[in-house]
Design an enzyme around this catalytic site. Structure first.
Site, PDB file in Angstrom:
ATOM      1  N   HIS A  54       1.268  -1.365   0.015  1.00  0.00           N
ATOM      2  CA  HIS A  54       0.073  -0.203   0.016  1.00  0.00           C
ATOM      3  C   HIS A  54       0.671   1.316   0.163  1.00  0.00           C
ATOM      4  CE1 HIS A  54      -3.559  -1.903   1.515  1.00  0.00           C
ATOM      5  NE2 HIS A  54      -3.734  -3.012   0.666  1.00  0.00           N
ATOM      6  N   GLU A  56       1.576   3.833   1.845  1.00  0.00           N
ATOM      7  CA  GLU A  56       1.746   3.657   3.227  1.00  0.00           C
ATOM      8  C   GLU A  56       3.097   3.355   3.260  1.00  0.00           C
ATOM      9  OE1 GLU A  56      -2.575   4.604   4.654  1.00  0.00           O
ATOM     10  OE2 GLU A  56      -1.125   3.222   3.116  1.00  0.00           O
ATOM     11  N   TRP A 181     -19.859   5.715 -37.467  1.00  0.00           N
ATOM     12  CA  TRP A 181     -18.809   6.390 -36.267  1.00  0.00           C
ATOM     13  C   TRP A 181     -19.102   7.461 -37.003  1.00  0.00           C
ATOM     14  CZ3 TRP A 181     -16.589   3.848 -33.124  1.00  0.00           C
ATOM     15  CH2 TRP A 181     -15.320   2.398 -33.897  1.00  0.00           C
ATOM     16  N   ARG A 195     -11.725   2.831 -20.903  1.00  0.00           N
ATOM     17  CA  ARG A 195     -12.143   1.620 -20.799  1.00  0.00           C
ATOM     18  C   ARG A 195     -11.291   1.214 -19.846  1.00  0.00           C
ATOM     19  NH1 ARG A 195     -13.244  -0.603 -26.675  1.00  0.00           N
ATOM     20  NH2 ARG A 195     -15.759   1.075 -27.191  1.00  0.00           N
ATOM     21  N   ASP A 211     -22.864  -4.087 -34.836  1.00  0.00           N
ATOM     22  CA  ASP A 211     -21.317  -3.292 -34.338  1.00  0.00           C
ATOM     23  C   ASP A 211     -20.025  -3.958 -34.418  1.00  0.00           C
ATOM     24  OD1 ASP A 211     -22.578  -0.980 -34.822  1.00  0.00           O
ATOM     25  OD2 ASP A 211     -22.519   0.006 -32.520  1.00  0.00           O
ATOM     26  N   LEU A 215     -14.847  -3.749 -28.218  1.00  0.00           N
ATOM     27  CA  LEU A 215     -14.666  -3.457 -26.349  1.00  0.00           C
ATOM     28  C   LEU A 215     -13.069  -3.731 -26.207  1.00  0.00           C
ATOM     29  CD1 LEU A 215     -18.134  -4.932 -25.263  1.00  0.00           C
ATOM     30  CD2 LEU A 215     -17.532  -2.971 -25.917  1.00  0.00           C
ATOM     31  N   GLY A 304     -26.671  -0.735 -26.524  1.00  0.00           N
ATOM     32  CA  GLY A 304     -26.925   0.477 -27.370  1.00  0.00           C
ATOM     33  C   GLY A 304     -28.586   1.207 -26.185  1.00  0.00           C
ATOM     34  N   SER A 310     -33.123   2.145 -19.993  1.00  0.00           N
ATOM     35  CA  SER A 310     -33.776   1.317 -18.999  1.00  0.00           C
ATOM     36  C   SER A 310     -32.470   1.407 -17.427  1.00  0.00           C
ATOM     37  CB  SER A 310     -33.014  -0.104 -19.398  1.00  0.00           C
ATOM     38  OG  SER A 310     -31.403  -1.101 -19.258  1.00  0.00           O
TER      39      SER A 310
END
Length: 359
Positions: A54, A56, A181, A195, A211, A215, A304, A310
Site C-alpha cells: 500500500h 503508506e 462512426w 475503458r 456493430d 470492447l 445501445g 433502462s
C-alpha cells in the site's frame, strides 16, 4: 504559510501520486502517501498494483534514514487500513516506525476499516488530523466509495450522438455489420483510455449484432476491461468479437427455452462465464449485483439505446459522458435523454464532449 495551507500542499501531492495506480488497483482504492520532515518531503509512495504494498508502506520504504520517521508527519489520501487482507495492516507499520502525526484526507467506507484505522492510531498516541482536501479525495475514489456505500459498481453511461440527436442511423435489413462512426478518431482513442480506467464495459444484444465491437483498449495502453454482454435469448453468433476469448467476458442471459437450447454452444469459449438472471425481475439491479459480487467497482455502459435508457429510467447511474459529433442522420435510433448536472464540456476536434453527474 498557515498550517492548513501546508497540509493542503502535501495532501495535493498525495492525490497526484494516487493517480499512478489508476486502472491497476481495483477493487482497492487509489491511495498516495507523503512523509514530511522539517517541511521537506523525505518519502513518497502510492498503491501501484492490487495485491502489492500500500501507499503508506511504499512511502516508508522510500525513506533512507528511518530514524527521521520518529519526527515526521505522514500524509495519506485515505484512512490507513487496519486489517489483514492481501497485505498486513498499514496502521501496524505506522506504529512500528513511531511516526507521531498522520494527516488523512478522508475516512475509508470499507466496513473492514471505517474509522478503525484512525482509532488504532489515536490509541497508540498518534496525532491524527482528518478532512484535508476531503472532497477532492472523495472525487478521486468515487468508484470505491460508491461500491462500499451503495453496494454496487459506479455506473458510467457513454454514448455518441449526432447533431440531430441520433445514436445510430436507420439500418436496412441487408446492411453489413459495422459501426456508424459519429465522432472523430481522437474521441474514439479517448473512449479506449476510459475503458482502461474501468473494470467492466457493458453492452446489449443489438450493439453486438449491429456493430460487432471488440470492447478492448487497442487504441490505448492499459488493461482491457471485463466485457459484459446482455443477450436474453442467446441469439448472438458465436463468431462475434466479444466471444474471441481474448479478455474475460460475462454473458448475461435468461432462463427461457431459446437460451437454454443454445447454452452448450458457448461453454467451450475461453474466458467466458455465463450468468443466468430473471429478466422479469429488473435486469439492471441484477446485473449490478452480479458485478458487485465479483468485486467490480465500476462499469462503463456503451449501449445501445435500450440498455442506456433502462439504467437511466431506474436511476442507476452516476456519471454520463455524451459525445456530439459533427454529423446528421435525419432518422434512426434516438439518443437517450437524462436529467443531471453538467460538470464539464470539452471540444475534441469537431466533436464535443458533455459530462453529467447524477444528483
Amino acid at each position: 504559510m498557515e498550517n492548513a495551507d501546508v497540509h493542503r500542499k502535501y495532501m495535493a501531492r498525495c492525490l497526484e501520486l494516487a493517480l499512478g495506480g489508476q486502472g491497476n488497483v481495483a477493487p482497492n482504492p487509489m491511495v498516495g502517501a507523503v512523509i514530511v520532515h522539517n517541511n521537506q518531503i523525505i518519502g513518497e509512495g502510492f498503491h501501484a498494483m492490487y495485491g502489492q504494498a500500500h501507499a503508506e508502506v511504499n512511502a516508508i520504504n522510500s525513506v533512507q534514514n528511518k530514524e527521521l520517521l520518529k519526527e515526521s508527519t505522514l500524509y495519506v489520501s485515505l484512512e490507513p487500513c487496519s486489517h489483514y487482507g492481501k497485505t498486513p495492516p498499514c496502521t501496524d507499520r505506522i506504529v512500528e516506525y513511531e511516526i507521531p502525526r498522520v494527516v488523512i484526507a478522508t475516512t475509508d467506507p470499507n466496513p473492514k476499516v471505517a474509522g478503525r484505522g484512525i482509532e488504532i492510531l489515536r490509541q497508540n498516541g498518534k496525532e491524527v488530523i482528518v478532512g484535508v482536501l476531503e472532497n477532492e479525495a472523495i472525487e478521486l475514489n468515487r468508484r470505491f466509495i460508491t461500491f462500499h456505500t451503495k453496494n454496487r459498481p459506479y455506473v458510467i453511461l457513454k454514448w455518441a450522438q449526432t447533431m440531430d440527436g441520433f445514436i445510430d442511423k436507420k439500418r436496412e435489413p441487408n446492411e453489413p455489420v459495422g459501426s456508424n462512426w459519429i465522432t472523430n478518431e481522437l474521441a474514439r482513442s479517448l473512449v479506449h483510455r476510459w475503458r482502461s480506467e474501468e473494470q467492466a464495459v457493458l453492452v446489449g444484444t443489438n450493439t453486438v449484432e449491429k456493430d460487432n465491437p471488440q470492447l478492448n483498449v487497442r487504441n490505448w495502453s492499459g488493461r482491457s476491461p471485463i466485457r459484459v454482454v446482455v443477450d436474453r435469448k442467446l441469439r448472438l453468433p458465436l463468431n462475434s468479437n466479444v466471444f474471441d476469448g481474448s479478455q474475460p467476458t460475462l454473458l448475461v442471459t435468461g432462463n427461457n427455452s431459446s437460451a437454454l437450447a443454445r447454452k452448450s454452444e458457448f461453454t467451450g469459449i475461453d474466458n467466458l462465464e455465463i450468468i443466468t438472471i430473471d429478466f422479469v425481475k429488473g435486469v439492471e439491479a441484477q446485473i449490478l449485483k452480479e458485478l458487485a459480487e465479483r468485486e467490480i467497482l465500476s462499469v462503463i455502459i456503451e449501449g445501445g439505446a435500450m440498455l442506456l435508457n433502462s439504467f437511466i429510467q431506474k436511476n442507476l447511474w452516476d456519471e454520463a459522458r455524451m459525445f456530439v459529433g459533427n454529423k446528421f442522420f435525419g432518422e434512426g435510433v434516438k439518443a437517450p435523454t437524462l436529467k443531471g448536472k453538467m460538470v464539464s464540456y470539452d471540444e475534441i476536434g469537431d466533436s464535443r464532449l458533455f459530462v453529467y453527474r447524477n444528483e
